[in-house]
Design a protein around this motif. Structure first.
Motif, short mmCIF file in Angstrom:
data_model
loop_
_atom_site.label_atom_id
_atom_site.label_comp_id
_atom_site.label_asym_id
_atom_site.label_seq_id
_atom_site.Cartn_x
_atom_site.Cartn_y
_atom_site.Cartn_z
N SER A 30 0.85 -1.19 0.00
CA SER A 30 0.00 0.00 0.00
C SER A 30 0.89 1.23 0.00
CB SER A 30 -0.94 0.00 1.21
OG SER A 30 -0.20 -0.05 2.42
N ILE A 31 0.31 2.36 -0.40
CA ILE A 31 1.05 3.61 -0.48
C ILE A 31 0.33 4.67 0.35
CG2 ILE A 31 1.98 5.41 -1.99
CD1 ILE A 31 3.29 2.78 -2.53
N VAL A 32 1.06 5.36 1.21
CA VAL A 32 0.53 6.49 1.96
C VAL A 32 1.41 7.69 1.63
CG1 VAL A 32 0.03 7.46 4.23
CG2 VAL A 32 -0.30 5.01 3.83
N GLY A 33 0.90 8.58 0.78
CA GLY A 33 1.73 9.69 0.30
C GLY A 33 2.89 9.15 -0.51
N GLU A 34 4.11 9.40 -0.03
CA GLU A 34 5.32 8.89 -0.70
C GLU A 34 5.92 7.71 0.05
OE1 GLU A 34 7.99 11.96 -2.51
OE2 GLU A 34 6.86 13.29 -1.18
N ILE A 35 5.17 7.17 1.00
CA ILE A 35 5.68 6.08 1.84
C ILE A 35 5.06 4.76 1.38
CG2 ILE A 35 5.88 5.22 4.19
CD1 ILE A 35 5.34 8.19 5.07
N LYS A 36 5.92 3.80 1.08
CA LYS A 36 5.45 2.49 0.63
C LYS A 36 5.47 1.51 1.80
CE LYS A 36 6.49 -1.27 -2.61
NZ LYS A 36 7.45 -1.78 -3.63
N ILE A 37 4.38 0.75 1.95
CA ILE A 37 4.25 -0.23 3.03
C ILE A 37 4.07 -1.61 2.42
CG2 ILE A 37 2.96 -0.90 5.08
CD1 ILE A 37 1.85 2.08 4.98
N THR A 38 4.94 -2.54 2.76
CA THR A 38 4.85 -3.91 2.27
C THR A 38 4.61 -4.84 3.44
OG1 THR A 38 6.44 -3.38 0.51
CG2 THR A 38 5.98 -5.71 0.92
N ASP A 39 3.53 -5.59 3.36
CA ASP A 39 3.13 -6.50 4.44
C ASP A 39 3.39 -7.94 3.99
OD1 ASP A 39 1.98 -7.87 6.49
OD2 ASP A 39 0.15 -6.68 6.57
N VAL A 40 4.38 -8.59 4.60
CA VAL A 40 4.74 -9.96 4.27
C VAL A 40 4.27 -10.87 5.41
CG1 VAL A 40 6.62 -11.57 3.79
CG2 VAL A 40 6.76 -9.21 2.95
N LYS A 41 3.39 -11.79 5.09
CA LYS A 41 2.90 -12.74 6.09
C LYS A 41 3.37 -14.15 5.73
CE LYS A 41 -1.34 -10.44 7.70
NZ LYS A 41 -1.23 -9.16 6.99
N ILE A 42 4.17 -14.76 6.60
CA ILE A 42 4.58 -16.15 6.42
C ILE A 42 3.52 -17.01 7.10
CG2 ILE A 42 6.38 -17.85 6.83
CD1 ILE A 42 8.40 -15.57 6.91
N LEU A 43 2.82 -17.82 6.31
CA LEU A 43 1.62 -18.49 6.78
C LEU A 43 1.81 -19.97 7.09
CD1 LEU A 43 -0.79 -16.89 4.14
CD2 LEU A 43 -0.40 -16.12 6.48
N THR A 44 2.75 -20.62 6.42
CA THR A 44 2.89 -22.07 6.55
C THR A 44 4.33 -22.46 6.87
OG1 THR A 44 3.41 -22.41 4.21
CG2 THR A 44 1.06 -22.34 4.82
N SER A 45 4.50 -23.72 7.25
CA SER A 45 5.85 -24.22 7.53
C SER A 45 6.69 -24.24 6.25
CB SER A 45 5.77 -25.63 8.13
OG SER A 45 5.06 -26.51 7.28
N GLN A 46 6.03 -24.43 5.10
CA GLN A 46 6.77 -24.39 3.83
C GLN A 46 7.33 -22.98 3.60
OE1 GLN A 46 4.39 -24.88 0.29
NE2 GLN A 46 6.16 -25.25 -1.03
N GLY A 47 6.50 -21.96 3.81
CA GLY A 47 6.97 -20.59 3.68
C GLY A 47 8.07 -20.28 4.68
N GLU A 48 7.96 -20.82 5.87
CA GLU A 48 8.97 -20.64 6.91
C GLU A 48 10.31 -21.23 6.48
OE1 GLU A 48 8.69 -21.05 11.68
OE2 GLU A 48 8.37 -22.92 10.58
N ASP A 49 10.29 -22.42 5.89
CA ASP A 49 11.52 -23.07 5.43
C ASP A 49 12.15 -22.30 4.27
OD1 ASP A 49 11.17 -25.03 7.31
OD2 ASP A 49 10.20 -26.45 5.95
N LEU A 50 11.32 -21.84 3.34
CA LEU A 50 11.84 -21.14 2.17
C LEU A 50 12.39 -19.75 2.52
CD1 LEU A 50 9.08 -22.06 -0.46
CD2 LEU A 50 11.36 -23.06 -0.24
N MET A 51 11.72 -19.07 3.43
CA MET A 51 12.14 -17.71 3.80
C MET A 51 13.23 -17.70 4.87
SD MET A 51 10.25 -15.16 2.32
CE MET A 51 9.87 -13.87 3.50
N LYS A 52 13.42 -18.85 5.54
CA LYS A 52 14.37 -18.94 6.66
C LYS A 52 14.01 -17.95 7.77
CE LYS A 52 17.04 -21.89 4.46
NZ LYS A 52 16.22 -22.09 3.25
N LYS A 53 12.69 -17.74 7.96
CA LYS A 53 12.18 -16.87 9.01
C LYS A 53 10.95 -17.50 9.62
CE LYS A 53 13.94 -12.52 7.17
NZ LYS A 53 14.86 -12.30 8.29
N PRO A 54 10.68 -17.26 10.92
CA PRO A 54 9.53 -17.89 11.57
C PRO A 54 8.19 -17.42 11.00
CG PRO A 54 11.07 -16.97 13.18
CD PRO A 54 11.49 -16.47 11.85
N ILE A 55 7.16 -18.23 11.15
CA ILE A 55 5.81 -17.85 10.77
C ILE A 55 5.40 -16.60 11.54
CG2 ILE A 55 3.37 -18.53 10.92
CD1 ILE A 55 4.26 -21.42 10.44
#
Length: 323
Positions: free
Chosen positions: A31-56
């Motif tokens: 989303s964009i607020v003025g000139e500020i960009k906001i990116t929301d990354v949600k790791i939802l599954t154990s597969q995403g956790e393994d691929l991203m190397k970050k906790p859910i």
């Protein structure tokens, strides 16, 4: 490739660049607020956790305009966006206590973000206890600490925080720390908010004991700004840009073109690290204006935390209290 980054948005980019496919088990929205960009990354599954190397969990990235550090109005805008995103994650009653922890070494400028943020916070826990009649019921008790680092204190940061948690029993912990990025253009211009806690020093290869709800029994929100980049990563990205330009200008089908296309990126990264390490070790690079930037970013984050923790007060009232 052992590219160092603490940013979830970069971990996603790295995976998709290498695999040439979208990552599974991860939901991303922007989303964009003025000139500020906001990116929301949600790791939802154990597969995403393994691929991203970050906790859910949830990782929110706020990209600030480049001139933020030199424009007071823009700094205020970023603080308000940070406060809005933080408020979505904070579930506190008026009477509950928040503990803010400024991680890092106050003697080293790129690592002094946490202690500097703590010095600019609206601290109210002691006043709510000593003079409760002088404070509105809507003002939340907030306390803070800058515990330093193992080399200064001789104690693990987790051990210090655990002792405080056992004594005062906060309902929420907010940790602020300096991070590492894989790209220079994100250094000092990106704020990441995470719901999964933090491992101090992990960005520079000096991982300490994890500070999280799992280890402390209290919800932990981590706020970080990348202040350094690994020198080997800079060298690798520079060589990649040179190779891409050479491939673009080379004649397809010729021996030189085929040689350029056959270069293995993983082997190249290992070679760069092997060449640099004997001379510079695990060198981390930060911009020359880091003193000014750390001071302004710490104000942005402190204001954002103050606004989110004290919704009953206006920013002007908070400023008067701090002054």
């Amino acid at each position: 490739m052992s590219i160092r980054t603490d940013l979830a948005v970069e971990a996603k980019e790295i995976y998709e660049e290498e695999s040439k496919k979208e990552i599974q088990g991860v939901d991303v929205s922007t989303s964009i607020v003025g000139e500020i960009k906001i990116t929301d990354v949600k790791i939802l599954t154990s597969q995403g956790e393994d691929l991203m190397k970050k906790p859910i969990g949830t990782y929110i990235t706020i990209d600030m305009p480049k001139y933020t550090h030199y424009d007071t109005e823009t700094m205020t805008d970023v603080s308000k966006v940070l406060a809005t995103e933080l408020s979505k994650l904070i579930k506190l009653e008026d009477s509950t206590t928040a503990l803010v922890v400024g991680l890092g070494n106050w003697k080293v400028t790129p690592d002094a973000l946490g202690p500097k943020v703590v010095s600019k916070l609206m601290i109210t826990r002691h006043l709510k206890q000593l003079i409760p009649d002088s404070f509105d019921e809507g003002i939340r008790p907030v306390c803070s600490i800058a515990p330093g680092v193992l080399g200064i204190t001789g104690m693990e940061t987790w051990e210090i925080i655990k002792g405080i948690v056992d004594k005062i029993k906060p309902n929420l912990i907010i940790c602020i720390d300096a991070l590492a990025s894989r790209k220079l253009d994100r250094v000092n211009s990106t704020i990441q908010i995470g719901t999964t806690g933090i491992s101090p020093g992990s960005g520079v290869g000096n991982r300490r004991m994890e500070i999280s709800e799992k280890t402390l029994g209290v919800p932990v929100i981590a706020i970080g700004v990348p202040t350094v980049v690994d020198a080997a990563t800079i060298a690798n990205d520079t060589i990649d840009m040179v190779l891409d330009e050479m491939i673009k200008n080379a004649e397809s089908g010729k021996q030189f073109y085929d040689m350029l296309k056959s270069i293995d990126k993983n082997e190249k990264q290992k070679m760069i690290e092997g060449i640099l390490h004997p001379y510079v070790g695990d060198l981390m690079v930060t911009p020359k204006e880091v003193d000014v930037v750390i001071d302004s970013v710490s104000k942005v984050i402190a204001n954002g935390i103050n606004i989110s923790l004290q919704p009953a007060l206006s920013k002007e009232e908070i400023d008067q209290y701090i002054q």
